[in-house]
Motif scaffolding. Structure first.
Motif, PDB file in Angstrom:
ATOM      1  N   ALA A 393       0.860  -1.181   0.000  1.00  0.00           N
ATOM      2  CA  ALA A 393       0.000   0.000   0.000  1.00  0.00           C
ATOM      3  C   ALA A 393       0.894   1.226   0.000  1.00  0.00           C
ATOM      4  CB  ALA A 393      -0.924   0.020   1.219  1.00  0.00           C
ATOM      5  N   GLY A 394       0.370   2.329  -0.523  1.00  0.00           N
ATOM      6  CA  GLY A 394       1.135   3.569  -0.571  1.00  0.00           C
ATOM      7  C   GLY A 394       0.241   4.766  -0.333  1.00  0.00           C
ATOM      8  N   ALA A 395       0.869   5.921  -0.153  1.00  0.00           N
ATOM      9  CA  ALA A 395       0.121   7.168   0.077  1.00  0.00           C
ATOM     10  C   ALA A 395       0.885   8.326  -0.547  1.00  0.00           C
ATOM     11  CB  ALA A 395      -0.077   7.409   1.578  1.00  0.00           C
ATOM     12  N   GLY A 396       0.141   9.264  -1.095  1.00  0.00           N
ATOM     13  CA  GLY A 396       0.736  10.457  -1.679  1.00  0.00           C
ATOM     14  C   GLY A 396       1.040  11.489  -0.598  1.00  0.00           C
ATOM     15  N   ILE A 397       2.287  11.932  -0.533  1.00  0.00           N
ATOM     16  CA  ILE A 397       2.716  12.863   0.497  1.00  0.00           C
ATOM     17  C   ILE A 397       2.905  14.250  -0.122  1.00  0.00           C
ATOM     18  CG2 ILE A 397       4.361  13.269   2.353  1.00  0.00           C
ATOM     19  CD1 ILE A 397       2.816  10.538   2.438  1.00  0.00           C
ATOM     20  N   VAL A 398       2.224  15.242   0.447  1.00  0.00           N
ATOM     21  CA  VAL A 398       2.367  16.637   0.039  1.00  0.00           C
ATOM     22  C   VAL A 398       2.631  17.468   1.291  1.00  0.00           C
ATOM     23  CG1 VAL A 398       0.961  16.409  -2.043  1.00  0.00           C
ATOM     24  CG2 VAL A 398      -0.146  16.969   0.125  1.00  0.00           C
ATOM     25  N   GLU A 409      -4.044   5.703   6.310  1.00  0.00           N
ATOM     26  CA  GLU A 409      -4.501   5.526   4.930  1.00  0.00           C
ATOM     27  C   GLU A 409      -3.940   4.238   4.336  1.00  0.00           C
ATOM     28  OE1 GLU A 409      -3.712   7.632   0.625  1.00  0.00           O
ATOM     29  OE2 GLU A 409      -4.251   8.948   2.297  1.00  0.00           O
ATOM     30  N   THR A 410      -2.662   3.969   4.573  1.00  0.00           N
ATOM     31  CA  THR A 410      -2.094   2.724   4.034  1.00  0.00           C
ATOM     32  C   THR A 410      -2.734   1.506   4.690  1.00  0.00           C
ATOM     33  OG1 THR A 410      -0.241   2.707   5.619  1.00  0.00           O
ATOM     34  CG2 THR A 410       0.119   3.823   3.512  1.00  0.00           C
ATOM     35  N   ASN A 411      -3.047   1.599   5.972  1.00  0.00           N
ATOM     36  CA  ASN A 411      -3.728   0.478   6.639  1.00  0.00           C
ATOM     37  C   ASN A 411      -5.082   0.209   5.989  1.00  0.00           C
ATOM     38  OD1 ASN A 411      -1.708  -0.117   8.503  1.00  0.00           O
ATOM     39  ND2 ASN A 411      -2.464   1.375   9.990  1.00  0.00           N
ATOM     40  N   ALA A 412      -5.798   1.285   5.639  1.00  0.00           N
ATOM     41  CA  ALA A 412      -7.094   1.121   4.970  1.00  0.00           C
ATOM     42  C   ALA A 412      -6.920   0.475   3.602  1.00  0.00           C
ATOM     43  CB  ALA A 412      -7.783   2.474   4.835  1.00  0.00           C
ATOM     44  N   LYS A 413      -5.860   0.836   2.894  1.00  0.00           N
ATOM     45  CA  LYS A 413      -5.628   0.291   1.562  1.00  0.00           C
ATOM     46  C   LYS A 413      -5.164  -1.167   1.602  1.00  0.00           C
ATOM     47  CE  LYS A 413      -4.637   4.742  -0.612  1.00  0.00           C
ATOM     48  NZ  LYS A 413      -3.579   5.629  -1.165  1.00  0.00           N
ATOM     49  N   LEU A 414      -4.670  -1.618   2.751  1.00  0.00           N
ATOM     50  CA  LEU A 414      -4.287  -3.017   2.907  1.00  0.00           C
ATOM     51  C   LEU A 414      -5.472  -3.932   3.211  1.00  0.00           C
ATOM     52  CD1 LEU A 414      -1.021  -2.530   4.991  1.00  0.00           C
ATOM     53  CD2 LEU A 414      -1.133  -3.572   2.717  1.00  0.00           C
ATOM     54  N   VAL A 415      -6.605  -3.332   3.559  1.00  0.00           N
ATOM     55  CA  VAL A 415      -7.784  -4.107   3.958  1.00  0.00           C
ATOM     56  C   VAL A 415      -8.246  -5.085   2.867  1.00  0.00           C
ATOM     57  CG1 VAL A 415     -10.258  -3.923   4.462  1.00  0.00           C
ATOM     58  CG2 VAL A 415      -8.605  -2.536   5.731  1.00  0.00           C
ATOM     59  N   PRO A 416      -8.339  -4.687   1.590  1.00  0.00           N
ATOM     60  CA  PRO A 416      -8.827  -5.645   0.587  1.00  0.00           C
ATOM     61  C   PRO A 416      -8.039  -6.939   0.544  1.00  0.00           C
ATOM     62  CG  PRO A 416      -8.845  -3.438  -0.336  1.00  0.00           C
ATOM     63  CD  PRO A 416      -8.159  -3.334   0.993  1.00  0.00           C
ATOM     64  N   MET A 417      -6.708  -6.843   0.530  1.00  0.00           N
ATOM     65  CA  MET A 417      -5.920  -8.071   0.470  1.00  0.00           C
ATOM     66  C   MET A 417      -5.938  -8.839   1.779  1.00  0.00           C
ATOM     67  SD  MET A 417      -4.761  -8.878  -2.482  1.00  0.00           S
ATOM     68  CE  MET A 417      -3.802 -10.240  -1.817  1.00  0.00           C
ATOM     69  N   ARG A 418      -5.932  -8.135   2.912  1.00  0.00           N
ATOM     70  CA  ARG A 418      -5.991  -8.823   4.194  1.00  0.00           C
ATOM     71  C   ARG A 418      -7.297  -9.603   4.314  1.00  0.00           C
ATOM     72  NH1 ARG A 418      -2.942  -5.920   9.110  1.00  0.00           N
ATOM     73  NH2 ARG A 418      -3.891  -7.755  10.073  1.00  0.00           N
ATOM     74  N   ASP A 419      -8.402  -8.967   3.941  1.00  0.00           N
ATOM     75  CA  ASP A 419      -9.697  -9.643   4.026  1.00  0.00           C
ATOM     76  C   ASP A 419      -9.784 -10.796   3.031  1.00  0.00           C
ATOM     77  OD1 ASP A 419     -10.435  -7.890   5.983  1.00  0.00           O
ATOM     78  OD2 ASP A 419     -11.869  -6.761   4.773  1.00  0.00           O
ATOM     79  N   ALA A 420      -9.207 -10.605   1.838  1.00  0.00           N
ATOM     80  CA  ALA A 420      -9.289 -11.645   0.811  1.00  0.00           C
ATOM     81  C   ALA A 420      -8.545 -12.910   1.236  1.00  0.00           C
ATOM     82  CB  ALA A 420      -8.717 -11.132  -0.507  1.00  0.00           C
ATOM     83  N   LEU A 421      -7.529 -12.766   2.058  1.00  0.00           N
ATOM     84  CA  LEU A 421      -6.780 -13.920   2.528  1.00  0.00           C
ATOM     85  C   LEU A 421      -7.416 -14.569   3.750  1.00  0.00           C
ATOM     86  CD1 LEU A 421      -3.158 -12.538   2.100  1.00  0.00           C
ATOM     87  CD2 LEU A 421      -4.160 -14.467   0.859  1.00  0.00           C
ATOM     88  N   GLY A 422      -8.501 -13.970   4.262  1.00  0.00           N
ATOM     89  CA  GLY A 422      -9.154 -14.520   5.433  1.00  0.00           C
ATOM     90  C   GLY A 422     -10.019 -15.714   5.100  1.00  0.00           C
ATOM     91  N   ILE A 423     -10.575 -16.302   6.135  1.00  0.00           N
ATOM     92  CA  ILE A 423     -11.455 -17.474   5.958  1.00  0.00           C
ATOM     93  C   ILE A 423     -12.899 -17.010   5.853  1.00  0.00           C
ATOM     94  CG2 ILE A 423     -12.257 -19.593   7.055  1.00  0.00           C
ATOM     95  CD1 ILE A 423      -9.415 -19.739   6.006  1.00  0.00           C
TER      96      ILE A 423
END
Length: 423
Positions: A393-398, A409-423
């Motif tokens: 995951a990444g985030a734009g820094i200004v 924000e990066t934690n939120a963007k990691l949610v799809p893959m974390r959930d997809a690997l769940g049972i």
């Protein structure tokens, strides 16, 4: 040290393929259901797209000429192929899947499968691709169930959350001092299973949870990305730009208020403007006319909301979808502004190889039409350990970025893959 540029392959380096696409019935509701255990190619959205398996031809490339090398190889391959296409829709006929890493040194290549099962609207088809010396029989389509991935443990990758936040704080200081306008910083998370990971399991979960995203699988890179880098179809060029993100809460009323605040956020609007400008400038030489929205809209996804703009143009030359992707990569949405300064800063402080994360991933047909997205919300299977994946995951820094908010924000963007690997 940069890798040496590969020798450009000529026509003699490509196989002579025979390709046949024909309409079929009895295709499963979900194309991913047809992938066999060793199937690794997929591109689906809202039930349409194509999945493939086997390898009729492939090209692995690296170096600063990797996009040009791939395009030359594809032109030679298509020129040598014999194609019978009884379907005649985008995605039928001879098609390759591909992915390109973030830097010239990262893995990249194109794959032509032996079998493709596709759907577009009410039309479904099967494509078989084989060497002229050994013509393939039409496959018998079966429905295959993936195995659950088992127990998953997550661990920090190259940087801990605290370390990454410190890097963000340093980047903000550099932006404030005028060294760079914007930089996109990424982090990784390691997923470790107690048994081999069947990639079809997270793929199906991603496609179900994020139907409006492009769910993809190429060379062990899987994900569901919301960002269309470029599509070329019958002379029309389109690109969906995302920059500026806020996490959803699950409370509809609260999320509407958050969407309104995102649309007014000077920090997020500035980040978005950099990204849109970089895409428009890259596409302009290839378009007769362009439509660049003055203001973004808010794209609602199950886990986050993004500022989004759809840039469109009429093609002015014969640049293929991959050629357009090459012109766009890396955009400000995954690198920063100015590009060269941001890229150098990423190499200095990120502390990891992105691999295929944030590079172009997609498909292209023999005419050069196709779709390439940015590989986001994704994970890369470890080729040496089938129980391990890296998530990104990444985030734009200004200038107005807050390190803690960017980490969230990066934690939120990691949610799809974390959930997809769940049972």
């Amino acid at each position: 040290m940069s890798l040496p540029d590969p020798v450009h392959p000529g026509a003699e380096a490509v196989p002579h393929l025979v390709v046949r696409s024909h309409p079929v019935e009895g295709v499963a509701k979900h194309l991913l259901d047809h992938l066999p255990a060793d199937g690794a190619l997929a591109w689906v959205r809202r039930g349409d797209g194509q999945v493939g398996w086997g390898v009729a031809a492939r090209l692995d490339v690296a170096g600063s000429n990797r996009f040009a090398t791939a395009q030359e190889w594809w032109r030679a391959l298509t020129a040598a192929a014999v194609v019978r296409d009884d379907v005649g829709v985008p995605g039928s006929g001879l098609v390759c899947f591909g992915s390109f890493g973030f830097t010239d040194q990262d893995p990249a290549g194109l794959v032509v499968p032996e079998v493709i099962v596709g759907r577009r609207g009410r039309t479904t088809w099967v494509t078989t691709i084989s060497p002229a010396s050994s013509l393939a029989a039409p496959p018998e389509l079966t429905v295959n169930d993936p195995a659950p991935v088992g127990e998953i443990a997550f661990a920090d990758g190259a940087r801990s959350g605290t370390e990454w936040s410190a890097i963000v704080a340093d980047a903000v200081e550099r932006i404030t001092s005028g060294e760079v306008d914007k930089v996109v910083l990424a982090r990784d998370l390691v997923a470790q299973s107690d048994q081999p990971i069947d990639l079809r399991w997270p793929l199906k979960r991603l496609a179900s949870a994020y139907p409006n995203c492009w769910t993809f699988s190429v060379d062990g890179l899987i994900g569901a990305t919301p960002e269309l880098l470029v599509r070329r179809e019958k002379g029309l060029i389109t690109s969906r730009v995302l920059a500026g993100t806020i996490r959803r809460t699950g409370d509809d009323a609260h999320d509407l208020a958050l969407a309104a605040s995102l649309a007014r956020s000077s920090k997020d609007l500035e980040e978005h403007e950099f990204a849109v400008r970089s895409v428009a400038e890259a596409l302009e030489p290839h378009c007769k006319s362009m439509n660049v929205p003055e203001t973004p809209f808010v794209l609602h996804l199950p886990n986050v909301m993004h500022l989004a703009s759809d840039v469109a143009g009429v093609a002015a030359n014969g640049a293929s979808a991959l050629g357009l992707a090459a012109a766009l990569h890396p955009s400000a949405a995954v690198c920063g502004t100015p590009t060269s300064v941001a890229r150098d800063l990423i190499a200095e402080v990120e502390g990891m190889s992105r691999g295929r994360f944030s590079g172009p991933v997609g498909w292209m047909d023999a005419s050069g039409d196709g779709e390439w997205c940015i590989a986001l919300r994704c994970g890369q299977a470890d080729p040496d350990d089938p129980t391990r994946m890296r998530l990104f995951a990444g985030a734009g820094i200004v200038a107005g970025s807050d390190p803690d908010a960017e980490l969230a924000e990066t934690n939120a963007k990691l949610v799809p893959m974390r959930d997809a690997l769940g049972i």
